[in-house]
Design a protein around this motif. Structure first.
Motif, PDB file in Angstrom:
ATOM      1  N   GLY A  66       0.818  -1.205   0.000  1.00 26.89           N
ATOM      2  CA  GLY A  66       0.000   0.000   0.000  1.00 26.89           C
ATOM      3  C   GLY A  66       0.845   1.245   0.000  1.00 26.89           C
ATOM      4  N   PRO A  67       0.198   2.394   0.219  1.00 29.93           N
ATOM      5  CA  PRO A  67       0.916   3.674   0.194  1.00 29.93           C
ATOM      6  C   PRO A  67       2.050   3.709   1.232  1.00 29.93           C
ATOM      7  N   GLY A  68       1.872   2.973   2.343  1.00 30.83           N
ATOM      8  CA  GLY A  68       2.893   2.975   3.391  1.00 30.83           C
ATOM      9  C   GLY A  68       3.804   1.767   3.337  1.00 30.83           C
ATOM     10  N   GLY A  69       3.807   1.019   2.235  1.00 28.29           N
ATOM     11  CA  GLY A  69       4.661  -0.167   2.131  1.00 28.29           C
ATOM     12  C   GLY A  69       3.872  -1.447   2.318  1.00 28.29           C
ATOM     13  N   ASP A  70       4.558  -2.504   2.778  1.00 24.32           N
ATOM     14  CA  ASP A  70       3.899  -3.799   2.932  1.00 24.32           C
ATOM     15  C   ASP A  70       2.817  -3.747   4.004  1.00 24.32           C
ATOM     16  N   VAL A  71       1.683  -4.396   3.721  1.00 25.98           N
ATOM     17  CA  VAL A  71       0.579  -4.470   4.666  1.00 25.98           C
ATOM     18  C   VAL A  71       0.532  -5.893   5.207  1.00 25.98           C
ATOM     19  N   ALA A  72       0.460  -6.023   6.539  1.00 32.84           N
ATOM     20  CA  ALA A  72       0.399  -7.358   7.140  1.00 32.84           C
ATOM     21  C   ALA A  72      -0.946  -8.007   6.844  1.00 32.84           C
ATOM     22  N   SER A  96      -3.895   3.675  -2.940  1.00 31.18           N
ATOM     23  CA  SER A  96      -3.771   2.642  -3.966  1.00 31.18           C
ATOM     24  C   SER A  96      -3.004   1.450  -3.410  1.00 31.18           C
ATOM     25  N   TYR A  97      -3.482   0.272  -3.736  1.00 31.53           N
ATOM     26  CA  TYR A  97      -2.889  -0.965  -3.226  1.00 31.53           C
ATOM     27  C   TYR A  97      -2.584  -1.921  -4.369  1.00 31.53           C
ATOM     28  N   THR A  98      -1.563  -2.742  -4.178  1.00 31.54           N
ATOM     29  CA  THR A  98      -1.236  -3.777  -5.153  1.00 31.54           C
ATOM     30  C   THR A  98      -1.236  -5.128  -4.453  1.00 31.54           C
TER      31      THR A  98
END
Ligand code: CU
Length: 123
Positions: A66-72, A96-98
């Protein structure tokens, strides 16, 4: 001997079908929740990705950036109808998320791919 036109057409069709069968032998992304490129008004509580073959659990993983890096995420598990599922334990902030997936199907070929979605603040 000369090939008659219909014989040639039939031969071409057989070759085209054989090529299609070879392509479809590999596992592929089928659909997902959230859908590819979807814009959501609420954070999803889980991710689910469906494939064209049963995902091999030992090599399957969903991850989220996500915008802040990896999401747990919660552990990736095999779900219904050839899918992988992972819980989203905490609500996602707007942005935005990938989703990145890694898996293998019946033929054992490791595959990876990704798709995007976004979360928009409720108005
Ligand atoms: Cu393959």
């Amino acid at each position: 001997m000369t090939l008659r036109p219909y014989t040639l057409a039939a031969t071409t069709l057989v070759i085209a079908l054989a090529a299609a069968a070879t392509l479809s032998a590999h596992m592929a992304y089928s659909k997902s929740m959230p859908a590819k490129d979807a814009t959501l008004s609420e954070s999803p509580d889980h991710l689910q990705v469906w494939f064209t073959q049963d995902p091999e659990p030992a090599v399957s993983q969903l991850s989220l950036e996500g915008p802040g890096g990896d999401v747990a995420l919660g552990a990736t598990t095999v779900g219904d109808e050839k899918s992988l599922v992972a819980a989203v334990p905490a609500p996602l902030a707007p942005g935005s998320y990938t989703v990145k997936w890694r898996s293998a199907g019946d033929d054992g070929h490791a595959l990876r791919g990704d798709f995007a979605f976004s979360v928009r603040t409720a108005e």
